[in-house]
Design an enzyme around this catalytic site. Structure first.
Site, PDB file in Angstrom:
ATOM      1  N   LYS A 207       0.763  -1.381   0.359  1.00  0.00           N
ATOM      2  CA  LYS A 207       0.221   0.639   0.431  1.00  0.00           C
ATOM      3  C   LYS A 207       0.756   1.074   0.044  1.00  0.00           C
ATOM      4  O   LYS A 207       0.657   2.290  -0.416  1.00  0.00           O
ATOM      5  CB  LYS A 207      -1.020   0.260   1.141  1.00  0.00           C
ATOM      6  CG  LYS A 207      -2.033  -1.143   0.947  1.00  0.00           C
ATOM      7  CD  LYS A 207      -3.322  -0.795   2.614  1.00  0.00           C
ATOM      8  CE  LYS A 207      -2.116  -1.707   3.530  1.00  0.00           C
ATOM      9  NZ  LYS A 207      -2.280  -2.906   3.367  1.00  0.00           N
TER      10      LYS A 207
ATOM     11  N   PHE B 182      13.235  -6.104   3.321  1.00  0.00           N
ATOM     12  CA  PHE B 182      14.337  -5.956   3.886  1.00  0.00           C
ATOM     13  C   PHE B 182      13.271  -7.401   5.083  1.00  0.00           C
ATOM     14  O   PHE B 182      13.489  -8.495   5.553  1.00  0.00           O
ATOM     15  CB  PHE B 182      15.724  -5.868   4.332  1.00  0.00           C
ATOM     16  CG  PHE B 182      15.681  -6.428   5.914  1.00  0.00           C
ATOM     17  CD1 PHE B 182      16.659  -7.604   6.038  1.00  0.00           C
ATOM     18  CD2 PHE B 182      15.806  -5.633   6.906  1.00  0.00           C
ATOM     19  CE1 PHE B 182      17.380  -7.785   7.173  1.00  0.00           C
ATOM     20  CE2 PHE B 182      16.848  -5.655   8.261  1.00  0.00           C
ATOM     21  CZ  PHE B 182      17.354  -6.987   8.128  1.00  0.00           C
TER      22      PHE B 182
ATOM     23  N   ASP C  19      10.858 -12.621   7.408  1.00  0.00           N
ATOM     24  CA  ASP C  19       9.244 -13.190   8.192  1.00  0.00           C
ATOM     25  C   ASP C  19       8.703 -14.348   7.503  1.00  0.00           C
ATOM     26  O   ASP C  19       8.571 -14.674   8.015  1.00  0.00           O
ATOM     27  CB  ASP C  19       8.490 -11.850   8.450  1.00  0.00           C
ATOM     28  CG  ASP C  19       7.691 -12.093   9.363  1.00  0.00           C
ATOM     29  OD1 ASP C  19       8.303 -12.414  10.468  1.00  0.00           O
ATOM     30  OD2 ASP C  19       7.060 -11.972   8.989  1.00  0.00           O
TER      31      ASP C  19
ATOM     32  N   ASP D  24       8.716 -17.709   9.428  1.00  0.00           N
ATOM     33  CA  ASP D  24       7.351 -18.167   9.148  1.00  0.00           C
ATOM     34  C   ASP D  24       6.711 -19.329   8.665  1.00  0.00           C
ATOM     35  O   ASP D  24       5.425 -19.656   8.265  1.00  0.00           O
ATOM     36  CB  ASP D  24       6.032 -16.771   9.304  1.00  0.00           C
ATOM     37  CG  ASP D  24       6.305 -16.175  10.899  1.00  0.00           C
ATOM     38  OD1 ASP D  24       6.826 -16.166  11.312  1.00  0.00           O
ATOM     39  OD2 ASP D  24       5.567 -15.090  10.309  1.00  0.00           O
TER      40      ASP D  24
ATOM     41  N   ARG E  78       2.769 -13.297  -0.254  1.00  0.00           N
ATOM     42  CA  ARG E  78       2.550 -12.321   0.154  1.00  0.00           C
ATOM     43  C   ARG E  78       2.220 -11.094  -1.178  1.00  0.00           C
ATOM     44  O   ARG E  78       2.906 -11.581  -2.616  1.00  0.00           O
ATOM     45  CB  ARG E  78       4.014 -12.376   0.250  1.00  0.00           C
ATOM     46  CG  ARG E  78       4.302 -10.474   0.998  1.00  0.00           C
ATOM     47  CD  ARG E  78       3.997 -10.213   2.071  1.00  0.00           C
ATOM     48  NE  ARG E  78       4.601 -10.947   2.846  1.00  0.00           N
ATOM     49  CZ  ARG E  78       4.310 -10.171   4.477  1.00  0.00           C
ATOM     50  NH1 ARG E  78       3.745  -9.585   4.812  1.00  0.00           N
ATOM     51  NH2 ARG E  78       5.119 -11.534   5.257  1.00  0.00           N
TER      52      ARG E  78
ATOM     53  N   ASP F  74       8.507 -11.763  19.000  1.00  0.00           N
ATOM     54  CA  ASP F  74       7.628 -12.711  18.852  1.00  0.00           C
ATOM     55  C   ASP F  74       7.782 -14.466  18.405  1.00  0.00           C
ATOM     56  O   ASP F  74       6.543 -15.590  18.561  1.00  0.00           O
ATOM     57  CB  ASP F  74       6.676 -12.373  17.068  1.00  0.00           C
ATOM     58  CG  ASP F  74       6.004 -12.807  16.077  1.00  0.00           C
ATOM     59  OD1 ASP F  74       5.479 -13.198  17.083  1.00  0.00           O
ATOM     60  OD2 ASP F  74       6.054 -12.168  14.871  1.00  0.00           O
TER      61      ASP F  74
ATOM     62  N   LYS G 269       8.359  -4.575  17.599  1.00  0.00           N
ATOM     63  CA  LYS G 269       8.321  -5.017  16.357  1.00  0.00           C
ATOM     64  C   LYS G 269       7.431  -4.566  14.983  1.00  0.00           C
ATOM     65  O   LYS G 269       7.406  -4.396  13.848  1.00  0.00           O
ATOM     66  CB  LYS G 269       7.404  -6.756  16.258  1.00  0.00           C
ATOM     67  CG  LYS G 269       8.230  -7.345  14.724  1.00  0.00           C
ATOM     68  CD  LYS G 269       6.989  -8.882  15.133  1.00  0.00           C
ATOM     69  CE  LYS G 269       6.574  -9.643  13.690  1.00  0.00           C
ATOM     70  NZ  LYS G 269       6.722 -10.820  13.334  1.00  0.00           N
TER      71      LYS G 269
ATOM     72  N   PHE H 111      -3.100  -1.483  14.947  1.00  0.00           N
ATOM     73  CA  PHE H 111      -3.243  -2.249  13.314  1.00  0.00           C
ATOM     74  C   PHE H 111      -2.390  -3.160  13.779  1.00  0.00           C
ATOM     75  O   PHE H 111      -3.498  -4.600  12.939  1.00  0.00           O
ATOM     76  CB  PHE H 111      -1.733  -1.140  12.802  1.00  0.00           C
ATOM     77  CG  PHE H 111      -1.028  -1.577  11.641  1.00  0.00           C
ATOM     78  CD1 PHE H 111      -1.906  -1.867  10.862  1.00  0.00           C
ATOM     79  CD2 PHE H 111      -0.067  -2.561  11.553  1.00  0.00           C
ATOM     80  CE1 PHE H 111      -1.492  -1.687   9.294  1.00  0.00           C
ATOM     81  CE2 PHE H 111       0.153  -2.931  10.076  1.00  0.00           C
ATOM     82  CZ  PHE H 111      -0.721  -2.850   9.219  1.00  0.00           C
TER      83      PHE H 111
ATOM     84  N   ASP I  89      -4.670  -6.638  12.396  1.00  0.00           N
ATOM     85  CA  ASP I  89      -3.697  -7.842  11.362  1.00  0.00           C
ATOM     86  C   ASP I  89      -4.397  -9.163  11.786  1.00  0.00           C
ATOM     87  O   ASP I  89      -4.156 -10.034  10.731  1.00  0.00           O
ATOM     88  CB  ASP I  89      -2.674  -7.362  11.216  1.00  0.00           C
ATOM     89  CG  ASP I  89      -1.238  -7.433  10.577  1.00  0.00           C
ATOM     90  OD1 ASP I  89      -2.639  -7.126   9.660  1.00  0.00           O
ATOM     91  OD2 ASP I  89      -0.499  -7.967  10.316  1.00  0.00           O
ATOM     92  N   ASP I  90      -4.405  -9.394  13.258  1.00  0.00           N
ATOM     93  CA  ASP I  90      -4.333 -10.284  13.753  1.00  0.00           C
ATOM     94  C   ASP I  90      -5.844 -11.799  13.171  1.00  0.00           C
ATOM     95  O   ASP I  90      -6.080 -11.974  13.579  1.00  0.00           O
ATOM     96  CB  ASP I  90      -4.091 -10.286  15.594  1.00  0.00           C
ATOM     97  CG  ASP I  90      -2.732 -10.184  16.167  1.00  0.00           C
ATOM     98  OD1 ASP I  90      -1.660 -10.107  15.342  1.00  0.00           O
ATOM     99  OD2 ASP I  90      -1.813 -10.086  17.718  1.00  0.00           O
TER     100      ASP I  90
END
Length: 359
Positions: free
Chosen positions: A53, A93, A98, A102, A107, A170, A201, A245, A249-250
């Protein structure tokens, strides 16, 4: 001009071209090796850096504009856009790394970089490091003689360090007893851990960095009385925006369809210390807790569905909507205290970008 994505993207192309030229000018490499490097990174950079975005990058331009209190000159716009792109480079980066950590699949609606044909996981780790280094190549190229050069460098160094601490909280918050994936220790899923993770994070690099870069570029010294107050008020708002935010997201990870979200949510399978599981653990009875014990952190579609059904039973989505309105009110109160008044516009812009977002 500040939110003109076409103008912003044109600056990206200039930065990319300069960085590819840096590679082509490396000494001691054959023309064939240079050709291979250019071919590879001509794919890597546009695949990993633009495409989101771009709110973080555009926020820098918006911040410089409101602090100047006028339309930017051509040079000021270019400088602000370059700084904005360095925030996007930092994001790239982090995301490349990440996604590997994960074991993510998609993505921004396409395969993660490390999942691409001819991009091995080892290559992608190195690519993440190269993306980080490119930030400093670009800052040196455009700001070495600027009076705020050191302040700008320090903001990126400090933010990277804080974000990596947040990433540790995390990843270390996936608490398998004695390193055994079969035994998930739910006692470490706490809101205290969650808030520490979010602050470090997410909040610093996604919100505070862009605002602080605008302040630094416009000559506000963090050690002066005026500057100290401005940076602190910006940080206060940004920490709250970042928490809001990330909780969004969660919730989106659990509830938004992948075609809307742009990625496949995997927080339950990955045993993430998310707001949803932390709140659930505060509310469950013994039978409900057993559902989490049996199914949280397992790559099993039926088990994931049972966890989501538990979230529904606990009315966590409704709780989030209450939280959302409370956060909006608190953010508005903090923004109202910011001086000069023109600077408030930046935070109103940021809040408007995330309030009730769907992806």
């Amino acid at each position: 001009m500040s939110t003109d994505k076409a103008a912003f993207l044109s600056i990206y192309k200039q930065i990319e071209s300069d960085l590819l030229s840096d590679i082509s000018n490396l000494p001691g490499l054959s023309s064939e090796l240079k050709r291979q490097l250019i071919e590879y990174y001509s794919t890597c950079l546009p695949y990993t850096v633009p495409g989101g975005k771009m709110t973080r990058g555009l926020t820098v331009i918006k911040g410089v504009e409101v602090l100047k209190g006028r339309a930017l000159t051509e040079e000021e716009y270019k400088h602000a856009a370059i700084l904005g792109w360095q925030v996007e480079w930092l994001q790239a980066f982090f995301l490349v790394a990440d996604d590997i950590m994960d074991a993510s699949i998609t993505r921004r609606g396409q395969p993660c970089w490390y999942q691409r044909p001819n991009v091995t996981q080892d290559n992608a780790i190195n690519d993440a490091l190269i993306l980080e280094n490119m930030i400093y190549q670009t800052l040196r190229r455009h700001f070495k003689s600027h009076p705020s050069y050191v302040a700008l460098l320090e903001l990126f160094i400090d933010t990277t360090f804080r974000t990596e601490i947040g990433q540790h909280i995390d990843t270390n918050g996936t608490p398998y007893a004695e390193g055994k994936r079969a035994a998930l220790d739910l006692s470490r899923f706490t809101l205290d851990r969650y808030r520490g993770c979010v602050r470090y994070k997410t909040s610093y690099y996604s919100f505070y960095l862009s605002c602080a870069l605008a302040l630094a570029y416009c000559g506000y010294d963090q050690d002066s009385d005026e500057g100290k107050q401005l940076y602190q008020k910006a940080e206060d708002v940004c920490m709250r925006l970042g928490e809001y935010f990330q909780i969004q997201d969660d919730v989106l990870d659990a509830y938004a369809p992948p075609e809307v979200l742009g990625k496949i949510g995997t927080d339950i399978e990955d045993a993430k210390c998310s707001w949803l599981v932390c709140k659930a653990l505060e509310m469950v009875n013994d039978d409900q807790k057993q559902i989490l014990v049996n199914h949280y952190g397992r790559h099993d579609a039926e088990g994931v569905q049972k966890v989501k059904e538990l979230y529904k039973e606990l009315k966590l989505e409704e709780l989030f909507h209450e939280y959302e309105e409370e956060q909006k009110k608190k953010c508005d109160e903090l923004i109202a205290k910011i001086e000069p008044e023109s600077f408030r516009e930046l935070f109103t812009f940021l809040l408007g970008k995330i309030y009730k977002r769907q992806k």
